[in-house]
Write a protein that holds these residues in place. Structure first.
Motif, short mmCIF file in Angstrom:
data_model
loop_
_atom_site.label_atom_id
_atom_site.label_comp_id
_atom_site.label_asym_id
_atom_site.label_seq_id
_atom_site.Cartn_x
_atom_site.Cartn_y
_atom_site.Cartn_z
N PHE A 115 73.91 -5.83 12.82
CA PHE A 115 74.88 -6.92 12.72
C PHE A 115 74.47 -8.08 13.63
O PHE A 115 74.53 -9.25 13.24
N LEU A 116 74.10 -7.77 14.89
CA LEU A 116 73.73 -8.83 15.83
C LEU A 116 72.53 -9.62 15.34
O LEU A 116 72.46 -10.85 15.50
N LEU A 117 71.58 -8.94 14.71
CA LEU A 117 70.37 -9.61 14.22
C LEU A 117 70.72 -10.63 13.14
O LEU A 117 70.12 -11.72 13.08
N ARG A 118 71.69 -10.31 12.29
CA ARG A 118 72.05 -11.21 11.19
C ARG A 118 73.03 -12.29 11.64
O ARG A 118 73.02 -13.39 11.08
N ALA A 119 73.87 -12.01 12.63
CA ALA A 119 74.95 -12.94 12.98
C ALA A 119 74.56 -13.93 14.07
O ALA A 119 75.14 -15.02 14.15
N PHE A 120 73.58 -13.62 14.93
CA PHE A 120 73.29 -14.46 16.09
C PHE A 120 71.80 -14.76 16.21
O PHE A 120 70.94 -13.99 15.73
N ASP A 121 71.53 -15.89 16.89
CA ASP A 121 70.16 -16.16 17.32
C ASP A 121 69.79 -15.17 18.42
O ASP A 121 70.64 -14.57 19.07
N LEU A 178 80.39 -13.72 0.08
CA LEU A 178 80.47 -13.66 1.54
C LEU A 178 79.06 -13.62 2.11
O LEU A 178 78.22 -12.81 1.67
N THR A 179 78.78 -14.49 3.10
CA THR A 179 77.47 -14.54 3.74
C THR A 179 77.64 -14.77 5.23
O THR A 179 78.74 -15.11 5.71
N PHE A 180 76.54 -14.57 5.98
CA PHE A 180 76.52 -14.92 7.39
C PHE A 180 76.29 -16.43 7.52
O PHE A 180 75.35 -17.00 6.91
N ALA A 181 77.10 -17.10 8.33
CA ALA A 181 77.01 -18.55 8.47
C ALA A 181 75.68 -18.98 9.06
O ALA A 181 75.15 -20.05 8.73
#
Length: 786
Positions: free
Chosen positions: A207-213, A237-240
């Protein structure tokens, strides 16, 4: 014994034999002496062989090494102490938790833990076992069990177990931060724990890899999850962070606090572009995750068929091993099948909204449970998530609260009705008494007047029952034993139940004294016996038992209404037809009766209920075909804690119904005031009347001499006590006689006026005259002492 020692002993023995033969000259005597020495040596050798001495030459001491190895346990700390309070043995976990081999109960416990543990040890020496539910050693929460053991019961075994307090959100957080979170990520599942406010608490690496730098992954806690996701007009639905080239994801929301719906959420996300095989593998992992949760969850497809149920759902729904439901409707009663199917159909479109539905499960009675229906997306065939909550206990408590509120409201109504009815009966009885003074036995109207008076007295008895139900009657409690009360009333019971019904009385030993009104307690027994007689239809057995109930027995009963204490129990049982299950909850309600019209008032059991509750006791009914029992629990009287009982009032000499003096009569009911004025005037008094409190003060101000105030308590504008306080401010010794349709005990709690007499309604002309004479005599007696 060595060979050298044997040779030495043998040589000395032969020398002794030779000397004996030389001294006596008898060969037989010498031979006998030699044989005796040989037998003694052989016996010593045999004893040495059978019972070899210890290496130290002393008796071997008990070796506790083996016992300690036996009691070693991974999650239970164990210690053994003897009668002298010495530590005999303990396992390694005990030493770890307690900081060494410390002797119980002197352990390093927090707060009152040491005192509670000491009390448990005393209970174990006395009763064989003691418990402590919650003690602490630093951050460690423990529960303790102390057991007396040994052949002579000279030892105590102390067992300490850690209390397990599951915090589901913290458990999920711990797993997501560890290997479980990485395993889910390898399976393509992005998982995150979100607070009730929508803030991110923790997430797995996927999750962290897809949601954050990369620079933000170390500082993600507390961020708004909604800002990390984007939902377009098509519902994708996508990751912003991934922008226009983002891969669509499917999200499953798992509430971790289903009771109120406002707790933390576990989010599980899957990539939308996965193939059917990958999607099935991902769903398997999701099902594995659902199986770990402690509340019931199930997945349903768009056609309304079950895809998956976790163990908690199976337990909550009562699904047996030989029963495999295909549809959720197979779990509920017929009336609830349609509403449940409609709700699942509405939520199967994939919109992530939910709703609650109250249903009744097959085989679990009429107690409803709450089922949460939530639409889900991203799990292939799965379209609806069902969560099941067992609300039977909540529903039962709601029914009990509603029943208690209803009984309280009816009690207040009954008290008000009794007050107004007593005013009417006072006028009826007074008018009858005045007419009887003008008629003698034999007159044509005499019998009719007597009949009216008799029916009025019956009506007065009903008002007393109403006051008993509403717990507003006047009780005069005494310290008494239940067997004595039953003995007093047993001869009357035999006449009431008849010859065809057998009466059995059995008294247990060790009964404690109780504090109750003996007259009212007799009324309770009579009412229960009469009901039993009617239920047995003229033949059967009526059993009355008394027995002690200890505080430990109350705890085993598990009754949440009775506080643990010592009680004396009275049980009345019969062999009648029993009470139907749908009628049993209503039997203590006023005016409820199963008897034919005209054969019962419906106040018998409600009166019993009111008397027992006003005596601080409890009553429970139990019925099955062929046996019905009512069990009454009265608390055992403790003289050093309870308020002293009111002794039985001594018999007062009958007062004269004639007298002199001036009386101010204040009564708002015209008919009662008219009857009382005529009765007092006839008795020789000079009477001035007023219809309410303010008028009474005006009459009082204009009178030079007043010997007695006779006043009602409850009146409009100004009540009796307020009027009397104003009068007493001018004449502190003014005699007062209050009359009221409410109970004396209830009124005395609200009237803080000293030296007042009380006359309950309804009363007869003679009772009014006697009460006035007694009030004047008491006032004269107080004046003489002053």
């Amino acid at each position: 014994m060595s060979r050298v020692d044997l040779a030495l002993v043998g040589g000395l023995a032969l020398l002794s034999v030779a000397l004996l033969f030389w001294a006596t000259g008898s060969g037989a005597l010498a031979a006998g002496f030699l044989a005796g020495i040989a037998i003694a040596v052989a016996g010593i050798l045999l004893v040495r062989r059978l019972f070899p001495a210890s290496a130290g030459g002393e008796a071997a001491l008990p070796d506790w090494t083996m016992l300690r190895a036996a009691v070693n346990h991974d999650d239970v700390a164990i210690a053994v102490t003897d009668r002298g309070g010495r530590l005999v043995c303990a396992n390694d976990l005990f030493a770890t938790w307690m900081g060494g081999f410390v002797t119980p109960p002197g352990l390093p416990l927090d707060g009152r833990g040491g005192e509670l543990l000491k009390n448990a040890g005393r209970a174990a020496w006395r009763d064989g076992e003691g418990h402590v539910d919650d003690i602490a050693v630093g951050p460690l929460q423990l529960q303790a069990q102390v057991t007396r053991t040994g052949q002579a019961e000279d030892y105590l075994v102390w067992r300490f177990a850690a209390l397990e307090r599951l915090d589901l959100a913290n458990e999920v957080m711990r797993h997501l931060d560890g290997p479980a979170g990485r395993t889910l990520g390898q399976a393509g599942i992005m998982a995150a724990l979100v607070s009730a406010e929508g803030r991110l608490r923790t997430a797995n690496p996927a999750f962290l890899l897809r949601a954050f730098d990369e620079s933000d992954q170390a500082h993600y806690a507390g961020r708004d999850v909604a800002a990390m996701l984007r939902l377009d007009d098509a519902g994708t639905l996508t990751f912003a962070r991934e922008g226009d080239r983002a891969t669509p994801v499917r999200m499953l929301q798992i509430p971790l606090a289903p009771a109120d719906g406002h707790g933390p959420l576990l989010l599980a996300m899957l990539d939308e572009e996965m193939g059917p095989a990958d999607r099935g593998t991902a769903q398997t992992y999701v099902e594995t995750l659902l199986s770990l949760l402690p509340f019931g969850l199930a997945l349903v497809d768009r056609d309304g068929r079950f895809l998956y149920m976790n163990r908690a759902f199976i337990r909550a729904a009562g699904i047996g091993a030989n029963r495999t439901p295909r549809y959720p409707g197979d779990l509920v009663v017929g009336e609830d099948k349609g509403p449940l199917a409609d709700m699942i159909r509405r939520h199967s479109s994939g919109q992530q909204v939910g709703g609650d539905l109250s249903i009744r499960l097959i085989g679990q009675g009429d107690d409803p449970v709450s089922m949460r229906v939530v639409g889900v997306r991203g799990l292939g065939e799965a379209a609806v998530l069902l969560s099941l909550k067992d609300s039977s206990e909540e529903s039962r408590l709601k029914r009990q609260v509603a029943q208690a509120s209803k009984m309280q409201a009816v009690g207040q109504l009954a008290g008000g009705v009794a007050h107004d009815f007593n005013n009417i009966l006072t006028a009826v009885l007074g008018a009858c008494d005045l007419m009887l003074m003008r008629h003698t036995p034999g007159d044509s109207d005499y019998d009719d007047i007597q009949q009216i008076r008799s029916n009025a007295n019956r009506a007065a008895s009903l008002t007393r029952q109403l006051l008993a139900f509403s717990r507003q009657q006047t009780l005069r409690p005494q310290i008494l034993q239940l067997p004595d009360v039953i003995s007093e009333v047993s001869h009357l019971l035999k006449r009431l139940i008849g010859d065809t019904i057998q009466l059995i009385v059995h008294h247990g030993r060790g009964l404690g004294a109780v504090r109750a009104d003996p007259g009212q307690l007799e009324q309770v027994i009579i009412n229960l016996a009469v009901n039993a007689r009617d239920a047995m239809a003229g033949a059967g057995t009526l059993t009355i038992e008394t027995y002690p109930v200890s505080a430990a027995d109350v705890r085993q009963m598990g009754n949440e209404f009775m506080p643990p204490a010592d009680y004396s129990a009275l049980k009345v049982s019969d062999t009648g037809s029993g009470i139907p299950a749908d009628v049993l909850p209503k039997i203590f309600e006023p005016f409820f009766t199963t008897k034919d019209v005209g054969k019962g008032t419906g106040l018998g059991l409600s009166t019993v209920y009111g008397i027992i509750k006003q005596s601080a006791g409890f009553i429970f009914a139990d019925s099955r075909p062929g046996e019905t029992s009512f069990t009454i629990y009265l608390p055992v009287h403790r003289a050093d804690h309870d308020v002293p009982a009111v002794p039985a009032p001594p018999a007062k000499p009958k007062k004269s119904q004639w007298g002199t003096g001036t009386i101010l009569l204040v009564e708002d009911e015209d008919m009662v005031r008219a009857v009382a004025e005529r009765a007092l005037t006839r008795a020789g008094y000079s009477v001035v009347t007023a219809s309410q409190g303010e008028e009474g003060l005006e009459r009082f101000a204009g009178m030079e001499k007043i010997d007695l105030i006779v006043s009602d308590v409850v009146m409009p504008t100004m009540d009796g006590p307020a009027m009397v306080r104003a009068m007493r401010a001018k004449r502190p010794t003014l005699p007062i006689l209050f009359m009221s349709g409410y109970a004396e005990e209830q009124l005395r709690q609200s009237i803080d006026i000293a030296d007042v007499a009380f006359l309950p309604k309804p009363f007869s002309v003679a009772q009014l005259a006697e009460a006035v004479s007694a009030a004047l005599d008491d006032a004269a007696h107080r004046a003489g002492r002053g």
